[in-house]
Scaffold this motif. Structure first.
Motif, PDB file in Angstrom:
ATOM      1  N   ILE A 174       7.230  44.498  33.154  1.00  0.00           N
ATOM      2  CA  ILE A 174       7.264  44.411  31.695  1.00  0.00           C
ATOM      3  C   ILE A 174       8.655  43.950  31.262  1.00  0.00           C
ATOM      4  O   ILE A 174       9.661  44.571  31.620  1.00  0.00           O
ATOM      5  N   SER A 175       8.701  42.866  30.518  1.00  0.00           N
ATOM      6  CA  SER A 175       9.963  42.354  29.999  1.00  0.00           C
ATOM      7  C   SER A 175       9.985  42.497  28.483  1.00  0.00           C
ATOM      8  O   SER A 175       8.933  42.586  27.840  1.00  0.00           O
ATOM      9  N   VAL A 176      11.171  42.525  27.896  1.00  0.00           N
ATOM     10  CA  VAL A 176      11.315  42.598  26.440  1.00  0.00           C
ATOM     11  C   VAL A 176      11.667  41.205  25.940  1.00  0.00           C
ATOM     12  O   VAL A 176      12.756  40.692  26.203  1.00  0.00           O
ATOM     13  N   VAL A 177      10.705  40.584  25.233  1.00  0.00           N
ATOM     14  CA  VAL A 177      10.876  39.223  24.717  1.00  0.00           C
ATOM     15  C   VAL A 177      10.475  39.231  23.240  1.00  0.00           C
ATOM     16  O   VAL A 177       9.304  39.022  22.899  1.00  0.00           O
ATOM     17  N   PRO A 178      11.401  39.497  22.331  1.00  0.00           N
ATOM     18  CA  PRO A 178      11.047  39.634  20.911  1.00  0.00           C
ATOM     19  C   PRO A 178      10.510  38.362  20.278  1.00  0.00           C
ATOM     20  O   PRO A 178       9.727  38.435  19.325  1.00  0.00           O
ATOM     21  N   ASP A 179      10.927  37.198  20.749  1.00  0.00           N
ATOM     22  CA  ASP A 179      10.554  35.934  20.125  1.00  0.00           C
ATOM     23  C   ASP A 179       9.213  35.443  20.670  1.00  0.00           C
ATOM     24  O   ASP A 179       9.077  35.162  21.863  1.00  0.00           O
ATOM     25  N   TYR A 225       6.844  42.524  26.091  1.00  0.00           N
ATOM     26  CA  TYR A 225       6.772  43.340  24.877  1.00  0.00           C
ATOM     27  C   TYR A 225       7.653  42.685  23.816  1.00  0.00           C
ATOM     28  O   TYR A 225       8.732  42.168  24.130  1.00  0.00           O
ATOM     29  N   VAL A 226       7.196  42.735  22.559  1.00  0.00           N
ATOM     30  CA  VAL A 226       8.015  42.179  21.480  1.00  0.00           C
ATOM     31  C   VAL A 226       9.094  43.159  21.025  1.00  0.00           C
ATOM     32  O   VAL A 226      10.084  42.763  20.407  1.00  0.00           O
ATOM     33  N   ALA A 227       8.896  44.431  21.317  1.00  0.00           N
ATOM     34  CA  ALA A 227       9.867  45.443  20.898  1.00  0.00           C
ATOM     35  C   ALA A 227      10.170  46.378  22.060  1.00  0.00           C
ATOM     36  O   ALA A 227       9.326  46.590  22.941  1.00  0.00           O
ATOM     37  N   GLY A 284       6.745  60.765  20.140  1.00  0.00           N
ATOM     38  CA  GLY A 284       6.941  59.441  19.580  1.00  0.00           C
ATOM     39  C   GLY A 284       5.626  58.806  19.206  1.00  0.00           C
ATOM     40  O   GLY A 284       4.550  59.343  19.499  1.00  0.00           O
ATOM     41  N   PHE A 285       5.705  57.669  18.544  1.00  0.00           N
ATOM     42  CA  PHE A 285       4.522  56.911  18.149  1.00  0.00           C
ATOM     43  C   PHE A 285       4.650  55.481  18.654  1.00  0.00           C
ATOM     44  O   PHE A 285       4.622  54.534  17.884  1.00  0.00           O
ATOM     45  N   GLU A 286       4.817  55.348  19.946  1.00  0.00           N
ATOM     46  CA  GLU A 286       4.908  54.008  20.512  1.00  0.00           C
ATOM     47  C   GLU A 286       3.601  53.251  20.260  1.00  0.00           C
ATOM     48  O   GLU A 286       2.511  53.835  20.308  1.00  0.00           O
ATOM     49  N   THR A 287       3.718  51.954  20.011  1.00  0.00           N
ATOM     50  CA  THR A 287       2.528  51.124  19.799  1.00  0.00           C
ATOM     51  C   THR A 287       2.418  50.054  20.874  1.00  0.00           C
ATOM     52  O   THR A 287       1.449  50.005  21.619  1.00  0.00           O
ATOM     53  N   GLY A 288       3.444  49.215  20.988  1.00  0.00           N
ATOM     54  CA  GLY A 288       3.393  48.166  21.994  1.00  0.00           C
ATOM     55  C   GLY A 288       3.366  48.697  23.409  1.00  0.00           C
ATOM     56  O   GLY A 288       2.791  48.082  24.306  1.00  0.00           O
ATOM     57  N   ALA A 289       3.980  49.869  23.625  1.00  0.00           N
ATOM     58  CA  ALA A 289       4.075  50.440  24.973  1.00  0.00           C
ATOM     59  C   ALA A 289       2.939  51.393  25.298  1.00  0.00           C
ATOM     60  O   ALA A 289       2.983  52.071  26.328  1.00  0.00           O
ATOM     61  N   MET A 290       1.927  51.429  24.442  1.00  0.00           N
ATOM     62  CA  MET A 290       0.859  52.395  24.653  1.00  0.00           C
ATOM     63  C   MET A 290       0.179  52.221  26.009  1.00  0.00           C
ATOM     64  O   MET A 290      -0.160  53.189  26.693  1.00  0.00           O
ATOM     65  N   SER A 291      -0.021  50.961  26.432  1.00  0.00           N
ATOM     66  CA  SER A 291      -0.702  50.740  27.704  1.00  0.00           C
ATOM     67  C   SER A 291       0.112  51.270  28.869  1.00  0.00           C
ATOM     68  O   SER A 291      -0.441  51.779  29.853  1.00  0.00           O
ATOM     69  N   ALA A 292       1.429  51.163  28.792  1.00  0.00           N
ATOM     70  CA  ALA A 292       2.277  51.684  29.859  1.00  0.00           C
ATOM     71  C   ALA A 292       2.214  53.207  29.894  1.00  0.00           C
ATOM     72  O   ALA A 292       1.983  53.813  30.952  1.00  0.00           O
ATOM     73  N   ILE A 293       2.398  53.842  28.754  1.00  0.00           N
ATOM     74  CA  ILE A 293       2.396  55.305  28.702  1.00  0.00           C
ATOM     75  C   ILE A 293       1.049  55.863  29.140  1.00  0.00           C
ATOM     76  O   ILE A 293       0.982  56.826  29.914  1.00  0.00           O
ATOM     77  N   ASN A 294      -0.045  55.233  28.686  1.00  0.00           N
ATOM     78  CA  ASN A 294      -1.371  55.773  28.983  1.00  0.00           C
ATOM     79  C   ASN A 294      -1.886  55.400  30.362  1.00  0.00           C
ATOM     80  O   ASN A 294      -2.993  55.799  30.728  1.00  0.00           O
ATOM     81  N   ASN A 295      -1.134  54.622  31.113  1.00  0.00           N
ATOM     82  CA  ASN A 295      -1.485  54.402  32.510  1.00  0.00           C
ATOM     83  C   ASN A 295      -0.609  55.216  33.447  1.00  0.00           C
ATOM     84  O   ASN A 295      -0.879  55.290  34.648  1.00  0.00           O
TER      85      ASN A 295
END
Length: 518
Positions: free
Chosen positions: A235-240, A44-46, A56-67
């Motif tokens: 899932i890792s957090v990698v902003p770059d 994830y970038v964020a 909340g209005f998560e965007t990048g994490a939507m797949s995690a929440i919705n699974n």
């Protein structure tokens, strides 16, 4: 009485394809590929702000929440078709006020609590009545009943043909274990606990939440539907993004879900491929009041210069199309698409006659696509004598522009809706009280047409009204639609069935459908 029935289970394909390379290496070959195949590694970038599906209005994490969580209905992968999830069928009364949902049997929450109609009512009331961020989704639901364990009846205050789309939205209401809600309600309706914990009915469980570092999903082996291919999602957090690309090439992760530079998509390294799908990712320019574009002649000249047909290929290659209206192309196919003027000599003459025109463009994000579009637009404007500059807005600043004493003349942003119904676009971005009406501009005549369209069930008639209102917002110089960009995921070769949905934020792989395959 309209009756709707659809599949209540997700269908998954499983293919392990393990081969023995020789007796001596047999055990090694068995262990390593099984682990590799059963674990999906996604960056994830964020960071995830909250795992609470209502607050909340998560965007990048939507797949995690919705699974981890599920709702009554959802959009089918690759489509805006509404299909059943925890509801196997439903009926809508002739007056459009009563929705009756028939629930799937034999479902359990991750904590073993039985799923039933009372659990649906409990979760829906939490979202609607507790002052949570997404309470508006159910604001028109005036009554909720559970006549029995497998039936939920919703009664609306007024007809709302967009209700099923709202329920199917990736941000739509999810069902949370009532036991978990009760056990962790410390006077805050369990919002604090649900920031980093989850108990749903989905194909995956939230096993680990390490804020800012990593998240782990484990397959729910008691899932009511067919089990997903992967045993674990790391899932890792990698902003770059450059780091993500290096990790993908090194085999340390399996995909770069978003922001892979479009300029590099034509020369991918060996072992990497692309999955692209239509998406509701429209890039629009919103125009502040009292800008130079209030002058009709200047606006026409500017539209001539920034015509996206002149630069869309340079910005996105084959992965974008011209926006046809102020609504995403996947949502609405207009009879009369918006047209940009093309006479450059007339545009130059209009600017010369008017005098110096200077424009400032605010970029909603520092993502590479924003700066690429801005650079191309600035170069085009220079050709007609307009000087333009661009800068990246501070985080969150786009949402406060109407109160900014010195806002940019134009805001470049992705104007993606919550759901696939045109009402979710118009009432999110264009109408007077729209939460994302960035500059607070109003056009009462168009708003009235939107209100009328929101009551219409015939799709052709409905879309004609929304198209008319959208053309009015464009003609008034409130919004300038540019391009619709595909959802593009770059991933290791062999990753299949990513389950991308047009309404979802980009890069949200469906962990329930994705698999390795030939």
């Amino acid at each position: 009485m309209e009756i709707y029935a659809c599949r209540a289970k997700r269908s998954y394909k499983r293919s392990f394809g393990l081969r023995m390379l020789g007796p001596a290496l047999g055990l090694l070959v068995w262990i390593a590929p099984v682990y590799a195949q059963e674990v999906l590694r996604i960056p994830y970038v964020a960071d995830i702000g909250t795992f609470d599906p209502d607050n909340g209005f998560e965007t990048g994490a939507m797949s995690a929440i919705n699974n981890v969580y599920e709702g009554l209905v959802e959009y089918e992968p690759g489509s805006t078709k509404i299909v059943g999830l925890l509801a196997q069928s439903w009926e809508i009364s002739d007056d459009g006020l009563t929705y009756t949902f028939h629930l799937v049997d034999g479902v359990q929450f991750h904590d073993g609590t039985p799923f039933n109609a009372a659990a649906v009512i409990n979760s829906f009331e939490r979202r609607r009545d507790r002052g949570l961020i997404q309470s508006y989704v159910l604001a028109n639901v005036k009554d909720m009943r559970a006549p029995d364990d497998s039936t939920v009846v919703l009664t609306l205050g007024h007809p709302q043909p967009s209700l099923l789309d709202a329920l199917s939205s990736p941000w739509g209401p999810k069902i949370i274990s009532p036991v978990a809600l009760a056990e962790h309600d410390n006077g805050d309706f369990a919002t604090t606990w649900l920031n980093e914990h989850a108990v749903g009915t989905g194909p995956f469980k939230l096993a680990e939440f390490k804020r800012g570092q990593r998240y782990l999903l484990e397959r729910n082996d008691n899932y009511w539907g067919d089990k997903p291919f992967f045993r674990q999602i790391q899932i890792s957090v990698v902003p770059d993004i450059s780091q993500q690309i290096l990790q993908l090439q090194a085999g340390a992760i399996d995909a770069v879900p978003i922001n892979y530079p479009f300029a590099q998509l034509t020369s991918l390294p060996e072992g990497v491929e692309i999955t692209a799908a239509p998406s509701m990712i429209p890039y629009d320019l919103f125009v502040k009041p009292n800008s130079p574009l209030d002058d009709a002649g200047v606006r026409k000249a500017v539209l001539t210069a920034i015509n996206p047909a002149l630069w869309v290929k340079d910005a996105f290659g084959e992965f974008a199309s011209l926006s046809k209206s102020v609504y995403p192309n996947v949502m609405l196919d207009p009879v009369n698409p918006i047209r940009f003027p093309t006479d450059f000599e007339a545009a130059k003459a209009a600017i010369a006659k008017h005098g110096a025109v200077n424009l400032v463009i605010g970029l909603h994000s520092a993502a590479p696509s924003y700066s690429r579009i801005a650079d191309l637009i600035i170069a085009q404007l220079a050709l007609i004598g307009v000087k333009a500059t661009a800068y990246v807005l501070p985080s969150g600043a786009a949402y406060t522009l109407k109160d900014d004493p010195n806002p940019p003349d134009l805001l470049l942003t992705i104007a993606g809706p919550d759901a696939a119904h045109p009402d979710s676009q118009a009432k999110a971005f264009f109408t007077k009280d729209a939460p994302l009406n960035f500059f607070g501009r109003t056009l009462p005549q168009a708003d009235a047409i939107v209100d009328q369209a929101g009551q219409v069930t015939d799709v052709k008639e409905r879309d004609a009204l929304y198209e008319r209102a959208g053309q009015m917002y464009f003609d008034a110089g409130i919004v300038i639609p540019l391009v619709d960009v595909n959802d593009v995921v770059v991933h290791a070769k062999g990753l299949k069935d990513l389950g991308l949905r047009p309404v979802n934020p980009p890069g949200n792989i469906d962990f329930a459908t994705v698999r390795w395959g030939p």
